[in-house]
Design an enzyme around this catalytic site. Structure first.
Site, short mmCIF file in Angstrom:
data_model
loop_
_atom_site.label_atom_id
_atom_site.label_comp_id
_atom_site.label_asym_id
_atom_site.label_seq_id
_atom_site.Cartn_x
_atom_site.Cartn_y
_atom_site.Cartn_z
N GLU A 1 10.06 16.38 14.62
CA GLU A 1 10.43 16.21 13.22
C GLU A 1 9.55 17.13 12.36
OE1 GLU A 1 9.36 12.53 11.18
OE2 GLU A 1 11.36 12.48 10.31
N GLU B 1 9.84 2.12 10.48
CA GLU B 1 10.87 3.14 10.19
C GLU B 1 10.17 4.48 10.30
OE1 GLU B 1 12.68 5.68 9.17
OE2 GLU B 1 13.29 5.14 7.13
N THR C 1 1.54 7.51 13.54
CA THR C 1 0.92 6.41 12.80
C THR C 1 1.61 5.10 13.16
OG1 THR C 1 0.66 8.00 10.99
CG2 THR C 1 0.13 5.72 10.50
N GLY C 2 2.92 5.13 13.27
CA GLY C 2 3.67 3.91 13.61
C GLY C 2 3.26 3.36 14.96
N LYS D 1 0.84 -1.21 0.00
CA LYS D 1 0.00 0.00 0.00
C LYS D 1 0.87 1.25 0.00
CE LYS D 1 -1.79 3.11 2.67
NZ LYS D 1 -1.96 4.20 1.70
N GLU E 1 -1.39 7.41 -0.41
CA GLU E 1 -2.45 7.86 -1.34
C GLU E 1 -1.99 9.06 -2.16
OE1 GLU E 1 -4.87 8.50 2.04
OE2 GLU E 1 -4.83 10.67 1.88
N CYS F 1 13.73 11.18 6.00
CA CYS F 1 13.71 10.73 7.40
C CYS F 1 15.05 10.97 8.09
CB CYS F 1 13.29 9.28 7.50
SG CYS F 1 14.22 8.19 6.42
N GLY G 1 6.86 5.77 8.00
CA GLY G 1 6.05 6.98 8.07
C GLY G 1 6.27 7.69 9.39
N GLY G 2 5.23 8.38 9.85
CA GLY G 2 5.37 9.18 11.07
C GLY G 2 5.25 8.36 12.34
#
Ligand code: NDP
Length: 491
Positions: A384, A249, A231-232, A173, A176, A283, A227-228
């Site tokens: 970040e 990551e 969300t992780g 995925k 988007e 990152c 990702g962030g």
């Protein structure tokens, strides 16, 4: 219109919904893609489960799987220009950088093909004669691979190559915002290679919608996410209910330490690349510059003098060094950080606003921004930003430099600049992060593991560990001459 790839077939989304993909350079619609529902994701997961449990892929001899992975790398190399074009269209990054990404991606597939082709278990010393004992690696199963928008195809390759090489089946995925290169690669694989149906599935859609089954469905064995942190962390919590393996990551707030004994022009040159490459949407961006107090003003001056060389603009135009931020929402977030830093009392030395050039007015551009007079308590130093924003702090001693560098919840990467080899090694050893560059910034290659300490993530990508992430270890204990166990009395 681009479609979903479910169980070996191209299909529209179940709800027939579509999404417009916008160019961050000028906001125009560059593609229309299928917008999957959660049910589409379940179809993909079910196909991957069936392909893993009853299909042939995981039983395919490793050298044969390795040939398929190598062939994917060759496809990327052959279609380099087309893929680079799509990446620039989607992300806005300069085409030269997209070409470098494609070369890196081809190398990643070649590397993991090599690892898979050499896959061998190990025979272990057994405690008694007549026993052959071995430990072997086997695929984990069904893997959800969730990738971000900053390096769309590169991040997909870091996951897809080892996952497939190890014999897993996958649901991929992409973000988007940037699905085009991932979609094209799956198309190329589908038309040029003979992967069994269900081994590789592609779902395009909104993270929270299709992400739900990808991270909670009991048929998923592993979630690999880039990702962030927020969300992780949510994904990790969701995956916990069914004890999925997770590989995360999650970015960084990476320190770049400059001692007084270095060539200042060289250090300035790399500080610019570290902070502003891809508009800081990296990152491992060197977003915190830590400088010996005796050279602070001199180094800042040299950096600021070169900021005009960072030509902003359309990534397809030769000579452009830096594209836009990925979306209006993301730019607004970065602008919020800049406003907050000014409120907190940081000195804005450069940038901090959108460019004046009217030809960039429809894009999500932001000037390279530099703050001095910051302190470690400020949000701009702690969080970040993921934009073209550099903060500069001064240190007086090596111990203070290390303490400042490590004063973060992140631990992805960092760099130290000095001509004193002893100091370089001491500082490299003291930094709490997954990659340390000495007198350099940013290089990475497939042979070396990549990943974070602390909240920068869990697990590693690339390298041998990046392959092992997609495997389970199995001990096979073979007693050649079975005898009574000796637990029960023998009559
Ligand atoms: P996210 O972490 O939200 O997105 C990364 C990926 O996760 C995308 O594919 C996204 O899909 C997907 N996703 C989003 N929500 C879920 C969910 N609930 N379940 C499963 N998958 C999900 O990043 P953002 O784009 O919102 O960026 C936020 C911040 O993350 C940035 O400002 C930056 O600090 C950091 N970041 C770090 C990256 C890195 O390389 N480490 C890369 C990108 C961002 P979709 O895009 O479709 O919503």
């Amino acid at each position: 219109m681009t479609l979903l790839f479910l169980d070996g077939r191209w299909q529209p989304a179940g709800g027939r919904a579509t999404r417009e993909i916008l160019s961050p350079h000028d906001g125009r619609v560059v593609a229309e893609v299928a917008e999957a529902t959660a049910e589409d994701a379940v179809v993909a997961i079910t196909a991957a489960r069936r392909a893993f449990d009853t299909g042939t892929w995981r039983h395919t001899p490793a050298p044969e799987r390795a040939r398929a992975i190598a062939a994917i790398g060759q496809l990327v190399a052959e279609h380099r220009e087309d893929l680079a074009h799509l990446e620039t269209l989607d992300t806005g990054k300069p085409i030269a950088e997209s070409r470098v990404d494609m070369d890196d991606i081809a190398a990643v597939f070649a590397y993991f093909a090599g690892l898979a082709g050499n896959e061998a278990g190990r025979v272990v010393a057994a405690p008694s004669p007549g026993v052959v004992s071995r430990v072997q690696r086997e695929p984990v199963g069904v893997c959800s691979l969730i990738t971000p928008w900053n390096y769309p195809l590169l991040q997909a390759a870091w996951k897809l190559a080892p996952a497939l090489a190890a014999g897993n089946t996958v649901v991929l995925k992409p973000s988007e915002l940037t699905p085009l290169t991932t979609h094209r690669l799956v198309e190329l694989i589908d038309t040029q290679l003979d992967l069994p149906p269900g081994v590789l599935n592609l779902v395009l859609g909104a993270g929270p919608v299709v992400g739900e089954p990808l991270t909670t469905h009991p048929d998923v064995d592993l979630v690999s996410f880039t990702g962030g942190v927020a969300t992780g962390s949510a994904i990790m919590a969701k995956a916990a209910a069914t004890i999925k393996r997770v590989a995360l990551e999650l970015g960084g707030k990476n320190p770049n330490l400059v001692f007084a004994d270095v060539d200042l022009d060289l250090a300035a040159d790399h500080a610019l690349t570290a902070a502003y490459l891809h508009a800081g949407q990296v990152c491992s961006a060197g977003s915190r510059l830590l400088v010996d107090a005796s050279i602070h003003d001199d180094l800042v001056e040299r950096i600021v003098a070169r900021l005009p060389e960072i030509t902003l603009g359309d990534g397809f135009v030769e000579g452009v060094r830096c594209g836009p931020l990925i979306s209006p929402e993301h730019r607004a977030k970065v602008e919020g950080y800049i406003a907050g830093a000014i409120d907190d009392g940081a000195s804005l030395v450069a940038g901090g606003r959108r460019p004046d050039d009217p030809s960039l007015a429809h894009g999500t551009y932001l000037l390279p921004t530099l703050f001095t007079d910051v302190d470690p308590s400020m949000t701009i130093v702690r969080e970040e930003v993921f934009g073209p924003v550099l903060t500069v702090e001064a240190f007086r001693t090596e111990a203070e430099a290390v303490a400042l560098a490590n004063d973060t919840v992140y631990g992805l990467a960092g760099a130290v600049w000095t001509n004193d080899a002893g100091r370089a090694e001491r500082v490299a050893g003291a930094l709490r992060c997954g990659t340390v560059w000495i007198n350099d910034f940013h290089p990475y290659f497939p042979q070396a593991e990549w990943g974070g300490f602390k909240r920068s993530g869990i697990g590693r990508e690339l390298g041998i560990a990046g392959y092992d992430e997609y495997t389970e270890l199995k001990h096979v204990h073979h007693t050649l001459r079975p005898a009574v166990s000796g637990w029960l009395p023998t009559g």
